[in-house]
Design a protein around this motif. Structure first.
Motif, PDB file in Angstrom:
ATOM      1  N   ILE A  30       0.855  -1.185   0.000  1.00  0.00           N
ATOM      2  CA  ILE A  30       0.000   0.000   0.000  1.00  0.00           C
ATOM      3  C   ILE A  30       0.892   1.236   0.000  1.00  0.00           C
ATOM      4  O   ILE A  30       1.743   1.387   0.876  1.00  0.00           O
ATOM      5  N   VAL A  31       0.716   2.102  -0.981  1.00  0.00           N
ATOM      6  CA  VAL A  31       1.404   3.392  -1.017  1.00  0.00           C
ATOM      7  C   VAL A  31       0.364   4.452  -0.678  1.00  0.00           C
ATOM      8  O   VAL A  31      -0.719   4.477  -1.275  1.00  0.00           O
ATOM      9  N   ALA A  32       0.681   5.305   0.293  1.00  0.00           N
ATOM     10  CA  ALA A  32      -0.326   6.261   0.763  1.00  0.00           C
ATOM     11  C   ALA A  32       0.266   7.642   0.994  1.00  0.00           C
ATOM     12  O   ALA A  32       1.404   7.785   1.436  1.00  0.00           O
ATOM     13  N   THR A  33      -0.536   8.660   0.697  1.00  0.00           N
ATOM     14  CA  THR A  33      -0.228  10.035   1.080  1.00  0.00           C
ATOM     15  C   THR A  33      -1.320  10.500   2.038  1.00  0.00           C
ATOM     16  O   THR A  33      -2.395   9.904   2.122  1.00  0.00           O
ATOM     17  N   GLY A  34      -1.050  11.564   2.771  1.00  0.00           N
ATOM     18  CA  GLY A  34      -2.048  12.077   3.704  1.00  0.00           C
ATOM     19  C   GLY A  34      -2.321  11.132   4.854  1.00  0.00           C
ATOM     20  O   GLY A  34      -3.430  11.098   5.393  1.00  0.00           O
ATOM     21  N   ALA A  35      -1.314  10.351   5.244  1.00  0.00           N
ATOM     22  CA  ALA A  35      -1.508   9.350   6.298  1.00  0.00           C
ATOM     23  C   ALA A  35      -0.723   9.679   7.560  1.00  0.00           C
ATOM     24  O   ALA A  35      -0.511   8.815   8.403  1.00  0.00           O
ATOM     25  N   SER A  36      -0.296  10.929   7.698  1.00  0.00           N
ATOM     26  CA  SER A  36       0.466  11.296   8.892  1.00  0.00           C
ATOM     27  C   SER A  36      -0.434  11.717  10.044  1.00  0.00           C
ATOM     28  O   SER A  36       0.011  11.796  11.190  1.00  0.00           O
ATOM     29  N   SER A  37      -1.712  11.973   9.750  1.00  0.00           N
ATOM     30  CA  SER A  37      -2.655  12.365  10.800  1.00  0.00           C
ATOM     31  C   SER A  37      -4.071  12.167  10.269  1.00  0.00           C
ATOM     32  O   SER A  37      -4.273  11.793   9.114  1.00  0.00           O
ATOM     33  N   GLY A  38      -5.043  12.429  11.122  1.00  0.00           N
ATOM     34  CA  GLY A  38      -6.436  12.436  10.697  1.00  0.00           C
ATOM     35  C   GLY A  38      -6.922  11.142  10.082  1.00  0.00           C
ATOM     36  O   GLY A  38      -6.620  10.039  10.533  1.00  0.00           O
ATOM     37  N   LEU A  39      -7.682  11.282   9.009  1.00  0.00           N
ATOM     38  CA  LEU A  39      -8.340  10.147   8.372  1.00  0.00           C
ATOM     39  C   LEU A  39      -7.343   9.135   7.814  1.00  0.00           C
ATOM     40  O   LEU A  39      -7.499   7.921   7.991  1.00  0.00           O
TER      41      LEU A  39
ATOM     42  N   GLU B 209      -0.475  -2.850  -4.732  1.00  0.00           N
ATOM     43  CA  GLU B 209      -1.848  -3.370  -4.763  1.00  0.00           C
ATOM     44  C   GLU B 209      -2.873  -2.269  -4.499  1.00  0.00           C
ATOM     45  O   GLU B 209      -3.952  -2.263  -5.085  1.00  0.00           O
ATOM     46  N   TYR B 210      -2.524  -1.340  -3.597  1.00  0.00           N
ATOM     47  CA  TYR B 210      -3.450  -0.272  -3.236  1.00  0.00           C
ATOM     48  C   TYR B 210      -2.712   1.062  -3.210  1.00  0.00           C
ATOM     49  O   TYR B 210      -1.625   1.165  -2.649  1.00  0.00           O
ATOM     50  N   LEU B 211      -3.335   2.078  -3.821  1.00  0.00           N
ATOM     51  CA  LEU B 211      -2.784   3.433  -3.827  1.00  0.00           C
ATOM     52  C   LEU B 211      -3.806   4.350  -3.172  1.00  0.00           C
ATOM     53  O   LEU B 211      -4.910   4.531  -3.686  1.00  0.00           O
ATOM     54  N   LEU B 212      -3.448   4.909  -2.026  1.00  0.00           N
ATOM     55  CA  LEU B 212      -4.351   5.780  -1.272  1.00  0.00           C
ATOM     56  C   LEU B 212      -3.827   7.212  -1.341  1.00  0.00           C
ATOM     57  O   LEU B 212      -2.858   7.562  -0.676  1.00  0.00           O
ATOM     58  N   LEU B 213      -4.471   8.036  -2.161  1.00  0.00           N
ATOM     59  CA  LEU B 213      -4.069   9.436  -2.310  1.00  0.00           C
ATOM     60  C   LEU B 213      -5.027  10.275  -1.473  1.00  0.00           C
ATOM     61  O   LEU B 213      -6.032  10.791  -1.966  1.00  0.00           O
ATOM     62  N   ASN B 214      -4.699  10.407  -0.213  1.00  0.00           N
ATOM     63  CA  ASN B 214      -5.610  11.027   0.748  1.00  0.00           C
ATOM     64  C   ASN B 214      -5.257  12.475   1.060  1.00  0.00           C
ATOM     65  O   ASN B 214      -6.058  13.195   1.631  1.00  0.00           O
ATOM     66  N   ALA B 215      -4.060  12.907   0.692  1.00  0.00           N
ATOM     67  CA  ALA B 215      -3.646  14.271   1.022  1.00  0.00           C
ATOM     68  C   ALA B 215      -4.379  15.272   0.149  1.00  0.00           C
ATOM     69  O   ALA B 215      -4.730  14.999  -0.996  1.00  0.00           O
ATOM     70  N   GLY B 216      -4.612  16.456   0.705  1.00  0.00           N
ATOM     71  CA  GLY B 216      -5.250  17.523  -0.047  1.00  0.00           C
ATOM     72  C   GLY B 216      -4.862  18.861   0.524  1.00  0.00           C
ATOM     73  O   GLY B 216      -4.171  18.945   1.540  1.00  0.00           O
ATOM     74  N   LEU B 217      -5.295  19.918  -0.118  1.00  0.00           N
ATOM     75  CA  LEU B 217      -4.987  21.270   0.337  1.00  0.00           C
ATOM     76  C   LEU B 217      -6.259  22.098   0.376  1.00  0.00           C
ATOM     77  O   LEU B 217      -7.069  22.054  -0.546  1.00  0.00           O
ATOM     78  N   THR B 218      -6.440  22.834   1.460  1.00  0.00           N
ATOM     79  CA  THR B 218      -7.482  23.852   1.512  1.00  0.00           C
ATOM     80  C   THR B 218      -6.791  25.130   1.953  1.00  0.00           C
ATOM     81  O   THR B 218      -6.183  25.177   3.012  1.00  0.00           O
ATOM     82  N   GLY B 219      -6.857  26.144   1.121  1.00  0.00           N
ATOM     83  CA  GLY B 219      -6.104  27.356   1.436  1.00  0.00           C
ATOM     84  C   GLY B 219      -4.627  27.035   1.405  1.00  0.00           C
ATOM     85  O   GLY B 219      -4.109  26.504   0.438  1.00  0.00           O
ATOM     86  N   GLU B 220      -3.926  27.314   2.500  1.00  0.00           N
ATOM     87  CA  GLU B 220      -2.495  27.065   2.556  1.00  0.00           C
ATOM     88  C   GLU B 220      -2.162  25.875   3.437  1.00  0.00           C
ATOM     89  O   GLU B 220      -1.023  25.668   3.819  1.00  0.00           O
ATOM     90  N   ASN B 221      -3.159  25.054   3.763  1.00  0.00           N
ATOM     91  CA  ASN B 221      -2.934  23.970   4.703  1.00  0.00           C
ATOM     92  C   ASN B 221      -3.213  22.626   4.075  1.00  0.00           C
ATOM     93  O   ASN B 221      -4.137  22.470   3.281  1.00  0.00           O
ATOM     94  N   GLU B 222      -2.414  21.631   4.460  1.00  0.00           N
ATOM     95  CA  GLU B 222      -2.716  20.276   4.066  1.00  0.00           C
ATOM     96  C   GLU B 222      -3.939  19.812   4.829  1.00  0.00           C
ATOM     97  O   GLU B 222      -4.175  20.200   5.963  1.00  0.00           O
ATOM     98  N   ALA B 223      -4.729  18.974   4.190  1.00  0.00           N
ATOM     99  CA  ALA B 223      -5.944  18.509   4.845  1.00  0.00           C
ATOM    100  C   ALA B 223      -6.329  17.155   4.313  1.00  0.00           C
ATOM    101  O   ALA B 223      -5.843  16.695   3.293  1.00  0.00           O
ATOM    102  N   ASP B 224      -7.215  16.500   5.040  1.00  0.00           N
ATOM    103  CA  ASP B 224      -7.830  15.285   4.546  1.00  0.00           C
ATOM    104  C   ASP B 224      -9.253  15.259   5.068  1.00  0.00           C
ATOM    105  O   ASP B 224      -9.668  16.104   5.835  1.00  0.00           O
ATOM    106  N   GLY B 225     -10.051  14.300   4.594  1.00  0.00           N
ATOM    107  CA  GLY B 225     -11.331  14.110   5.249  1.00  0.00           C
ATOM    108  C   GLY B 225     -12.572  14.228   4.407  1.00  0.00           C
ATOM    109  O   GLY B 225     -13.654  13.925   4.884  1.00  0.00           O
ATOM    110  N   ALA B 226     -12.484  14.656   3.161  1.00  0.00           N
ATOM    111  CA  ALA B 226     -13.694  14.729   2.354  1.00  0.00           C
ATOM    112  C   ALA B 226     -13.485  13.939   1.081  1.00  0.00           C
ATOM    113  O   ALA B 226     -12.389  13.533   0.756  1.00  0.00           O
ATOM    114  N   GLY B 227     -14.562  13.749   0.345  1.00  0.00           N
ATOM    115  CA  GLY B 227     -14.458  12.998  -0.895  1.00  0.00           C
ATOM    116  C   GLY B 227     -15.393  11.816  -0.860  1.00  0.00           C
ATOM    117  O   GLY B 227     -16.432  11.849  -0.218  1.00  0.00           O
TER     118      GLY B 227
END
Length: 207
Positions: A8-17, A97-115
């Motif tokens: 599994i390769v993932a981004t946006g996995a350092s916190s939150g969702l 096998e799995y690619l999780l692209l969870n990182a995102g940006l809102t304004g000037e901040n990294e974020a996750d959680g919608a979609g």
């Protein structure tokens, strides 16, 4: 590692969702009871992310986890991350096998959680924006619930015949294309989505 190990390769996995998804896989919710995971995570703060996962005290004899540097606001750094991942997998004779692209940006901040996973207020998705998300919103879900939706999506195999019908809702239904028809408009895509060459030229990476 065991030949049955899933990568599994993932981004946006350092916190939150994203962190919750990986946590559930490593500690109490594998996709299958016998699964072993090779996890490669991209994070801006490698040390902090590694400490967070070490604190889970997961079974490191069964699963491996590597945190590599990744800054999605830096195209060169993003390409370097991709190269490191490919080199690591080639060396180990593995595939993704799995690619999780969870990182995102809102304004000037990294974020996750919608979609497609649902509306998850208790993440960073509202940072740096006027959008304020609370748990009393319709369809709002907790972080663990959102993570479980992602994990269920990993194993779905009931894909629509139409390759353009790609959005899976958090309640498990495939959205009809009329919901997102404008995103399929080729003229609008060309207008609002720069090409790979244009992106690299703007970042000063093209010849």
């Amino acid at each position: 590692m065991n030949p049955a190990t899933k990568t599994i390769v993932a981004t946006g996995a350092s916190s939150g969702l994203g962190f919750e998804v990986i946590k559930q896989l490593l500690t109490d919710r594998p996709l299958h009871a016998t699964d072993r995971y090779r996890l490669i995570l991209g994070a801006r703060d490698v040390a902090r992310t590694q400490i967070a996962y070490d604190a889970l005290r997961f079974d490191s004899a069964r699963h491996s986890l590597a945190v590599l540097p990744l800054d999605l606001e830096d195209l060169g750094a993003t390409q370097a991350f991709a190269k490191l991942v490919v080199e690591r997998l080639d060396k180990e004779g593995a595939k993704v096998e799995y690619l999780l692209l969870n990182a995102g940006l809102t304004g000037e901040n990294e974020a996750d959680g919608a979609g497609v996973w649902g509306l998850i207020p208790q993440t960073g998705i509202g940072k740096g924006s006027v959008m304020k998300l609370t748990m009393d919103l319709p369809d709002a879900k907790t972080v663990p619930e959102g993570a479980q939706n992602i994990l269920r999506a990993f194993t779905r195999d009931d894909f629509p015949e139409d390759p353009e019908q790609i959005f899976l809702t958090s309640w498990g239904e495939w959205w009809s294309k009329d919901v997102y028809a404008l995103s399929l408009d080729k003229a609008l895509q060309d207008k609002w989505c720069p090409s790979k060459e244009e992106i690299e030229r703007e970042a000063g990476l093209s010849a």
